[in-house]
Design a protein around this motif. Sequence first.
Motif, PDB file in Angstrom:
ATOM      1  N   GLU A 173       0.845  -1.190   0.000  1.00  0.00           N
ATOM      2  CA  GLU A 173       0.000   0.000   0.000  1.00  0.00           C
ATOM      3  C   GLU A 173       0.886   1.246   0.000  1.00  0.00           C
ATOM      4  O   GLU A 173       2.001   1.230   0.515  1.00  0.00           O
ATOM      5  N   GLU A 174       0.354   2.310  -0.589  1.00  0.00           N
ATOM      6  CA  GLU A 174       1.061   3.594  -0.531  1.00  0.00           C
ATOM      7  C   GLU A 174       1.143   4.038   0.921  1.00  0.00           C
ATOM      8  O   GLU A 174       0.199   3.900   1.670  1.00  0.00           O
ATOM      9  N   THR A 175       2.272   4.563   1.294  1.00  0.00           N
ATOM     10  CA  THR A 175       2.398   5.093   2.654  1.00  0.00           C
ATOM     11  C   THR A 175       1.720   6.455   2.715  1.00  0.00           C
ATOM     12  O   THR A 175       1.439   7.069   1.689  1.00  0.00           O
ATOM     13  N   ILE A 176       1.479   6.939   3.915  1.00  0.00           N
ATOM     14  CA  ILE A 176       0.915   8.279   4.088  1.00  0.00           C
ATOM     15  C   ILE A 176       1.839   9.294   3.434  1.00  0.00           C
ATOM     16  O   ILE A 176       1.409  10.244   2.804  1.00  0.00           O
ATOM     17  N   GLU A 177       3.152   9.048   3.537  1.00  0.00           N
ATOM     18  CA  GLU A 177       4.125   9.975   2.950  1.00  0.00           C
ATOM     19  C   GLU A 177       3.954  10.059   1.428  1.00  0.00           C
ATOM     20  O   GLU A 177       4.007  11.124   0.852  1.00  0.00           O
ATOM     21  N   ALA A 178       3.738   8.901   0.802  1.00  0.00           N
ATOM     22  CA  ALA A 178       3.570   8.870  -0.654  1.00  0.00           C
ATOM     23  C   ALA A 178       2.295   9.606  -1.052  1.00  0.00           C
ATOM     24  O   ALA A 178       2.262  10.325  -2.048  1.00  0.00           O
ATOM     25  N   LYS A 179       1.240   9.444  -0.271  1.00  0.00           N
ATOM     26  CA  LYS A 179      -0.022  10.137  -0.559  1.00  0.00           C
ATOM     27  C   LYS A 179       0.161  11.649  -0.426  1.00  0.00           C
ATOM     28  O   LYS A 179      -0.362  12.414  -1.228  1.00  0.00           O
ATOM     29  N   THR A 180       0.916  12.060   0.600  1.00  0.00           N
ATOM     30  CA  THR A 180       1.184  13.487   0.797  1.00  0.00           C
ATOM     31  C   THR A 180       1.948  14.046  -0.394  1.00  0.00           C
ATOM     32  O   THR A 180       1.623  15.119  -0.900  1.00  0.00           O
ATOM     33  N   LEU A 181       2.938  13.309  -0.863  1.00  0.00           N
ATOM     34  CA  LEU A 181       3.722  13.732  -2.024  1.00  0.00           C
ATOM     35  C   LEU A 181       2.797  13.932  -3.225  1.00  0.00           C
ATOM     36  O   LEU A 181       2.858  14.961  -3.904  1.00  0.00           O
ATOM     37  N   GLY A 182       1.913  12.973  -3.465  1.00  0.00           N
ATOM     38  CA  GLY A 182       0.970  13.068  -4.577  1.00  0.00           C
ATOM     39  C   GLY A 182       0.072  14.278  -4.458  1.00  0.00           C
ATOM     40  O   GLY A 182      -0.123  15.024  -5.423  1.00  0.00           O
ATOM     41  N   THR A 183      -0.460  14.495  -3.266  1.00  0.00           N
ATOM     42  CA  THR A 183      -1.360  15.636  -3.019  1.00  0.00           C
ATOM     43  C   THR A 183      -0.645  16.952  -3.283  1.00  0.00           C
ATOM     44  O   THR A 183      -1.183  17.853  -3.945  1.00  0.00           O
ATOM     45  N   VAL A 184       0.571  17.081  -2.760  1.00  0.00           N
ATOM     46  CA  VAL A 184       1.343  18.318  -2.899  1.00  0.00           C
ATOM     47  C   VAL A 184       1.655  18.604  -4.374  1.00  0.00           C
ATOM     48  O   VAL A 184       1.488  19.734  -4.850  1.00  0.00           O
ATOM     49  N   ILE A 185       2.087  17.586  -5.117  1.00  0.00           N
ATOM     50  CA  ILE A 185       2.408  17.758  -6.538  1.00  0.00           C
ATOM     51  C   ILE A 185       1.160  18.191  -7.318  1.00  0.00           C
ATOM     52  O   ILE A 185       1.199  19.144  -8.102  1.00  0.00           O
ATOM     53  N   HIS A 186       0.047  17.501  -7.077  1.00  0.00           N
ATOM     54  CA  HIS A 186      -1.199  17.840  -7.772  1.00  0.00           C
ATOM     55  C   HIS A 186      -1.625  19.280  -7.488  1.00  0.00           C
ATOM     56  O   HIS A 186      -1.953  20.031  -8.402  1.00  0.00           O
ATOM     57  N   ARG A 187      -1.606  19.656  -6.222  1.00  0.00           N
ATOM     58  CA  ARG A 187      -2.053  20.996  -5.839  1.00  0.00           C
ATOM     59  C   ARG A 187      -1.119  22.076  -6.385  1.00  0.00           C
ATOM     60  O   ARG A 187      -1.573  23.129  -6.841  1.00  0.00           O
ATOM     61  N   ALA A 188       0.195  21.826  -6.335  1.00  0.00           N
ATOM     62  CA  ALA A 188       1.169  22.804  -6.841  1.00  0.00           C
ATOM     63  C   ALA A 188       0.963  23.036  -8.341  1.00  0.00           C
ATOM     64  O   ALA A 188       0.896  24.181  -8.801  1.00  0.00           O
ATOM     65  N   LEU A 189       0.836  21.943  -9.098  1.00  0.00           N
ATOM     66  CA  LEU A 189       0.677  22.091 -10.545  1.00  0.00           C
ATOM     67  C   LEU A 189      -0.639  22.773 -10.901  1.00  0.00           C
ATOM     68  O   LEU A 189      -0.687  23.595 -11.817  1.00  0.00           O
ATOM     69  N   GLU A 190      -1.688  22.465 -10.160  1.00  0.00           N
ATOM     70  CA  GLU A 190      -2.964  23.146 -10.404  1.00  0.00           C
ATOM     71  C   GLU A 190      -2.814  24.649 -10.164  1.00  0.00           C
ATOM     72  O   GLU A 190      -3.231  25.469 -10.981  1.00  0.00           O
ATOM     73  N   ASP A 191      -2.167  25.013  -9.062  1.00  0.00           N
ATOM     74  CA  ASP A 191      -1.960  26.436  -8.744  1.00  0.00           C
ATOM     75  C   ASP A 191      -1.076  27.135  -9.771  1.00  0.00           C
ATOM     76  O   ASP A 191      -1.342  28.271 -10.160  1.00  0.00           O
ATOM     77  N   PHE A 192      -0.017  26.444 -10.221  1.00  0.00           N
ATOM     78  CA  PHE A 192       0.898  27.048 -11.193  1.00  0.00           C
ATOM     79  C   PHE A 192       0.238  27.271 -12.558  1.00  0.00           C
ATOM     80  O   PHE A 192       0.485  28.270 -13.216  1.00  0.00           O
ATOM     81  N   TYR A 193      -0.586  26.309 -12.987  1.00  0.00           N
ATOM     82  CA  TYR A 193      -1.158  26.374 -14.338  1.00  0.00           C
ATOM     83  C   TYR A 193      -2.492  27.111 -14.400  1.00  0.00           C
ATOM     84  O   TYR A 193      -2.900  27.541 -15.481  1.00  0.00           O
ATOM     85  N   ARG A 194      -3.171  27.247 -13.261  1.00  0.00           N
ATOM     86  CA  ARG A 194      -4.502  27.881 -13.234  1.00  0.00           C
ATOM     87  C   ARG A 194      -4.533  29.251 -13.940  1.00  0.00           C
ATOM     88  O   ARG A 194      -5.451  29.523 -14.710  1.00  0.00           O
ATOM     89  N   PRO A 195      -3.523  30.145 -13.739  1.00  0.00           N
ATOM     90  CA  PRO A 195      -3.580  31.462 -14.414  1.00  0.00           C
ATOM     91  C   PRO A 195      -3.526  31.365 -15.942  1.00  0.00           C
ATOM     92  O   PRO A 195      -3.846  32.322 -16.631  1.00  0.00           O
ATOM     93  N   TYR A 196      -3.111  30.219 -16.479  1.00  0.00           N
ATOM     94  CA  TYR A 196      -2.931  30.078 -17.929  1.00  0.00           C
ATOM     95  C   TYR A 196      -4.030  29.228 -18.562  1.00  0.00           C
ATOM     96  O   TYR A 196      -3.928  28.815 -19.715  1.00  0.00           O
TER      97      TYR A 196
END
Length: 194
Positions: free
Chosen positions: A3-26
Amino acid sequence: VMEETIEAKTLGTVIHRALEDFYRPYLSRKINTEDLKSMIPKIPVKLRQLFLEEFKSGTFYKGKNKLIYTVAEQFLNSFIKKEIMLVSERNEIYIKGLEKNLKTEICVDGIDFVVKLNGNADRIDNLNGQIRIIDYKTGKVELSELQTNNMEKLIREKKFHKGFQLYLYAYIYQQMYPEQELLEAGIVSFRSLK
């Protein structure tokens, strides 16, 4: 299967949220190299903000958390640099959707109610006229988990759940936008950006 560890899930969440925030203005326009280059210096600040939200207690400056933070930084840098290269080689990327909710309904013989299908596409873009539905994965992804000519395997075997997800997104998208004939669905694997 591990199973994915909590750490791996956190990494996924952070990457998804960062990319959404970075690309949203465009969103809804063609992205250029200057847009992309402007994202790079924002990575550390954005990661600090997101990690503070995710790790409500504790620090991410040492140990395992520091490692996850460093990996996130490397993933984002590598991904954006790849996009810069792509655009600088005269490829055109037009961002059509971020964290886009996809939904449709189907009727199944023998079932007396409508079945609702839905999903959340991380990114929908247009690359040189080709519509792409993109799912970000920070975990390990093998090509053999995504491709098969056997629909029965795609539906029933757990190994193909990522491939099935892509197929489902493509199906729903085509139901929502029937005029859109050709589209691609794929995964961006941050562990192997090649």
